[in-house]
Structures are given as C-alpha cells and as structure tokens.
Design a protein around this motif. Sequence first.
Motif, short mmCIF file in Angstrom:
data_model
loop_
_atom_site.label_atom_id
_atom_site.label_comp_id
_atom_site.label_asym_id
_atom_site.label_seq_id
_atom_site.Cartn_x
_atom_site.Cartn_y
_atom_site.Cartn_z
N PRO A 177 0.83 -1.21 0.00
CA PRO A 177 0.00 0.00 0.00
C PRO A 177 0.86 1.26 0.00
CG PRO A 177 0.05 -1.00 2.19
CD PRO A 177 0.76 -1.95 1.27
N PRO A 178 0.28 2.42 -0.34
CA PRO A 178 -1.14 2.60 -0.69
C PRO A 178 -1.44 2.38 -2.17
CG PRO A 178 -0.08 4.72 -0.56
CD PRO A 178 0.98 3.72 -0.19
N GLY A 179 -0.44 2.36 -3.01
CA GLY A 179 -0.69 2.28 -4.45
C GLY A 179 -0.79 0.87 -5.00
N TYR A 180 -0.18 -0.10 -4.28
CA TYR A 180 -0.15 -1.49 -4.76
C TYR A 180 0.34 -1.56 -6.22
CZ TYR A 180 -2.73 -2.48 -0.50
OH TYR A 180 -3.11 -2.57 0.82
N PHE A 181 1.43 -0.81 -6.47
CA PHE A 181 1.98 -0.75 -7.83
C PHE A 181 2.63 -2.08 -8.21
CE2 PHE A 181 2.44 3.84 -6.53
CZ PHE A 181 1.42 4.31 -7.35
N GLU A 182 2.68 -2.35 -9.50
CA GLU A 182 3.39 -3.53 -9.99
C GLU A 182 4.89 -3.32 -9.83
OE1 GLU A 182 3.62 -2.45 -14.73
OE2 GLU A 182 1.81 -3.43 -13.95
N ALA A 183 5.64 -4.40 -9.86
CA ALA A 183 7.08 -4.34 -9.64
C ALA A 183 7.78 -3.55 -10.74
CB ALA A 183 7.65 -5.75 -9.57
N ILE A 184 8.69 -2.68 -10.33
CA ILE A 184 9.42 -1.82 -11.26
C ILE A 184 10.64 -2.55 -11.83
CG2 ILE A 184 10.91 0.22 -11.38
CD1 ILE A 184 9.00 1.62 -9.51
N GLU A 185 10.75 -2.54 -13.14
CA GLU A 185 11.92 -3.03 -13.88
C GLU A 185 12.38 -4.43 -13.47
OE1 GLU A 185 12.89 -1.58 -16.48
OE2 GLU A 185 11.72 0.27 -16.22
N PRO A 186 11.51 -5.43 -13.60
CA PRO A 186 11.91 -6.81 -13.25
C PRO A 186 12.98 -7.40 -14.16
CG PRO A 186 9.77 -6.81 -14.34
CD PRO A 186 10.11 -5.38 -14.08
N HIS A 187 13.20 -6.79 -15.32
CA HIS A 187 14.18 -7.32 -16.27
C HIS A 187 15.43 -6.44 -16.37
CE1 HIS A 187 10.97 -10.03 -17.47
NE2 HIS A 187 10.18 -8.99 -17.68
N TRP A 188 15.67 -5.63 -15.35
CA TRP A 188 16.79 -4.69 -15.42
C TRP A 188 18.14 -5.40 -15.47
CZ3 TRP A 188 16.10 -0.06 -17.10
CH2 TRP A 188 17.12 0.89 -17.00
N ASN A 189 18.20 -6.63 -15.02
CA ASN A 189 19.47 -7.36 -15.11
C ASN A 189 19.82 -7.73 -16.55
OD1 ASN A 189 17.55 -9.35 -15.53
ND2 ASN A 189 18.55 -10.86 -14.20
N GLN A 190 18.91 -7.47 -17.48
CA GLN A 190 19.19 -7.70 -18.89
C GLN A 190 19.89 -6.50 -19.54
OE1 GLN A 190 18.48 -10.74 -20.46
NE2 GLN A 190 18.11 -11.28 -18.31
N ILE A 191 19.92 -5.38 -18.83
CA ILE A 191 20.59 -4.18 -19.35
C ILE A 191 22.10 -4.41 -19.36
CG2 ILE A 191 20.98 -1.72 -18.98
CD1 ILE A 191 18.12 -2.37 -19.80
N ARG A 192 22.74 -4.03 -20.43
CA ARG A 192 24.20 -4.19 -20.53
C ARG A 192 24.88 -3.31 -19.47
NH1 ARG A 192 26.03 -1.61 -25.71
NH2 ARG A 192 25.60 0.25 -24.46
N PRO A 193 25.72 -3.89 -18.63
CA PRO A 193 26.45 -3.07 -17.66
C PRO A 193 27.46 -2.15 -18.36
CG PRO A 193 26.47 -5.40 -17.04
CD PRO A 193 26.00 -5.31 -18.46
N PHE A 194 27.88 -1.12 -17.65
CA PHE A 194 28.89 -0.22 -18.19
C PHE A 194 30.30 -0.76 -17.95
CE2 PHE A 194 25.23 2.47 -18.05
CZ PHE A 194 25.41 3.38 -19.07
N VAL A 195 30.53 -1.29 -16.74
CA VAL A 195 31.87 -1.76 -16.38
C VAL A 195 31.85 -3.23 -15.97
CG1 VAL A 195 33.90 -1.32 -14.93
CG2 VAL A 195 32.38 0.57 -15.53
N LEU A 196 30.82 -3.66 -15.28
CA LEU A 196 30.74 -5.04 -14.81
C LEU A 196 30.82 -6.03 -15.97
CD1 LEU A 196 27.87 -4.89 -12.14
CD2 LEU A 196 30.33 -4.60 -11.80
N ASP A 197 31.33 -7.21 -15.67
CA ASP A 197 31.36 -8.28 -16.66
C ASP A 197 29.96 -8.85 -16.88
OD1 ASP A 197 34.14 -7.97 -16.80
OD2 ASP A 197 34.46 -9.42 -15.17
N SER A 198 29.17 -8.86 -15.82
CA SER A 198 27.80 -9.38 -15.91
C SER A 198 26.99 -8.84 -14.74
CB SER A 198 27.79 -10.91 -15.88
OG SER A 198 28.24 -11.38 -14.61
#
Length: 446
Positions: A189-210
């Motif tokens: 609550p109070p908005g009961y919003f859906e989860a934000i960016e569940p696939h963000w681990n698919q974004i290419r990192p800038f420095v990390l290897d993975s």
Amino acid sequence: MTEKMKKFNFLMLVVAAFCFVGCDTGKKEVSIDADVYHQSMDQLSEVIVHDIFSPPIASRIYAYPSVAMYEILALDNPQYKSLAGQLNELEPIPKPTEEVSYELAALEAFLKLGTTLIFSEDKMDTYKEELYAKLGEGVNSKYFEASVAYGDEVAQHILKWADGDMYKQTRTFPKFTVIDDPARWQPTPPGYFEAIEPHWNQIRPFVLDSANQFTPERPTQFDMDKNSQFYKETMEVYNTGVNLTEEQKEIASFWDCNPYVMNVTGHVMAATKKITPGGHWIGIVKIACKKADADPMKTAQTYALTSVALADGFISCWDEKFRSNLIRPETVINRYIDEEWLPLLQTPPFPEYTSGHSVISNAAATVLTSIYGDNFSFRDDTEEKYGLSVRSFDSFTQASEEAAISRLYGGIHYMPAIANGVTQGRKLGEFVVNKLEFTNESLSKK
C-alpha cells in the motif's frame, strides 16, 4: 595625395576587407566553466524528477550524457584517457574535422543526449536556448556552430552505443508475475503498484562483466516461528519503527529519495515527486567538485565515474532483487504481527533484498573517495529544495553508511539487505575504480 597617405588608405582597405570576411566571426572563445556543467546536470535532474523516472532508469539517463561529456573533453586533454575499450562495447568517438570548442561540444553532447533520454524535451530545449544565447554572445558564429555540430555528432555516436544496451527491448518484456507464496514479494500500500523493472538485469552493464558478478549472500530464509532468525529480523524492523527518535526520523526522510510518494488522507490522494537515490549522489558529486574547485575536466571525470558506478549498482542490485524475490517487512508485519503498523517511509514497489540505497550509495562513495580522499567533509544540501534540512558528513563513506541504515529507520528493509547491500556496493565500486583508467595511472593508485 602623398605616397604615405596612399599606403595608409590601402592598409585601411585591407583591414576593412578582413573584417568584412571575418568579422561575422568575432572572438573564438566560448566561456564555459565547471558551473555550466553543474547547472546543466541540475537541469537534467529536475526533468528526471518532473518525468517521474524510476531509480534504475534515472541512473541510465545520468550515465550516457556524462560519458559523452567526458569523452569529448578527454580528447582535448592528453593527460586523460578515453573510456573507449574500457566501458563495455564503447567505441572511440569521432574526432572533429575543423576547429571547435571542446568545452562547448561536450556541453552540447551532454544536453543532446539528456534531451533524447527524457520525456519533457521542451524543458531541456528551453534551458539550452537561454544558455546558448549567453554563451554565444560575441563569439564567432561559424566556430560556435561547428562546435555544436561536433557535439551532436558525438551524441549520435553515444546514442548508437546506448541503443545496444537492451533497454528498448526490455520495454516489451512481460510484467513481473506475483507468486502466491508467503515468502515472496507482494505489492504494498497505498498504491499497490506492480514491480518496477523486473528485467533490469538484462541491461548491458557499463563496467561489470555481468549483472550477477557481485551476487551477495543469500537472504535469511522466511520463517515466522518466533525463534527463527527471520522473525527476529522482522521484529527488529517493527520495534525500530515504533521507537524512532527524531534524529532517526530525520535521517530516514533525508535519504528517502522516492521519486513518487502517494499521500492518502481519507478519500483524498495526492502525489509528491522527489529526487531518486542516484540523483541524490549526483548532487553530492556537484558538492564535492565545487568544494575541491574542480576544473571542467575533473568535473566531467567525477560525473562519469560516479554515474557508471551508480548505473552498474542498480543493475547488480536489481539482479538480486528479482532472484531472491523476498517479501517486504510491511507485508509481513501487517500479516503476522500488527495489522495497523505503518513504516515511516512508503515502501517502494519491488522486492526487498538487497537494499538499493545500500548498494548504490556505497558504490558511489567508493568511487568518490578514490578521487577526493577518505576525509572529505561536506555539507549535503541536495534535499533542501524538497523541504529537508542540510546534513553534514566527514566522508563519503559516512554518508553512504547513513543512507544504508536509513532504510531500517524507514521500515522498508531488514538488516541483512542493508549490511549485505553495503558489501555488494563497496565491492562493485572497488571493481569500477580498479578497472577504469582515466589518466596514465589508475585512480585506485592515486
């Protein structure tokens, strides 16, 4: 007419002809100091707040323009190295084909990319129009235009690089599925919003290897037996929340950084927009640069290093959040302990473990310490425009530790998410510092 007068008149004609050809030009300097870059970053932050970008997306918006600004200035400064070949899949930027102001081109690339990555383009366009009217006073128009054109060319180069990071593809991926499991995350609550960016681990990192390079320890196993470790950690959140001191309330509010808070009074609902966690640390970059009297090159370096650490911090953290998918304290406490209990802060809409603020704050603090040292005291007035008081810190590490513990005071995280998030963020920050070389000697060795 004497021979002397003829020579004088001829000289005047040559001067007049020169002015006719070149006077359109005026001077060939554009006065840009570090404050112009800070003001432009502030403008980008204001639009990010206005457009209500989520913390992960905001970190991406900060990173690409900051890298573009740095790359152009580094091209004109032999003491600094390009990040091409150091940041994942970044190719060298094109070189100018005519004389330009690198400072103006860097500003243009920053503003062009910033405008492209947000929604309210008119706000950025208006800002740039007013800024360029001042910067261009008395400046050679062809020189000014060539500099802007070069900045646009580099912006397109960086935008092409950004287009390969999977962001656009993840916009089409399916929404997060909520599992009917007492241990798993449920909308709050109070908005009961859906989860934000569940696939963000698919974004290419800038420095990390993975994305999973710095996977933290496993969270405490869900168990509501009163003798279990999880129950004790839940009660720690509950008891802290009902016994908060005024100082703890101030700390929690200072580091809230929730971009969209819903305020509900009876049947009336209003929303408050605030800066993101990454935006808060970008504000600290400005504070540090100004205190250190950093020149434009050093300023660009600080923004670039901090922004890529923040961006990779969100990728790493979000990778763990949707792997462990742990339920939030608010849901557990209301269900098993006290249905009337409310956290001081509004619970953000994504799984609990690890704490995003703990990860990204410690990543940012680590890279800032690598530039400005361990004992860099500062007054943090980043949240003053949002009605919060100024807080003072003896170091970036102290600030990051306060940001982390603020999540317990706010009632939105168990302690393992905080402690392990701190470790995750510091390891990530150290990796970024050790891998990237901005000058002939790695920052980590300075």
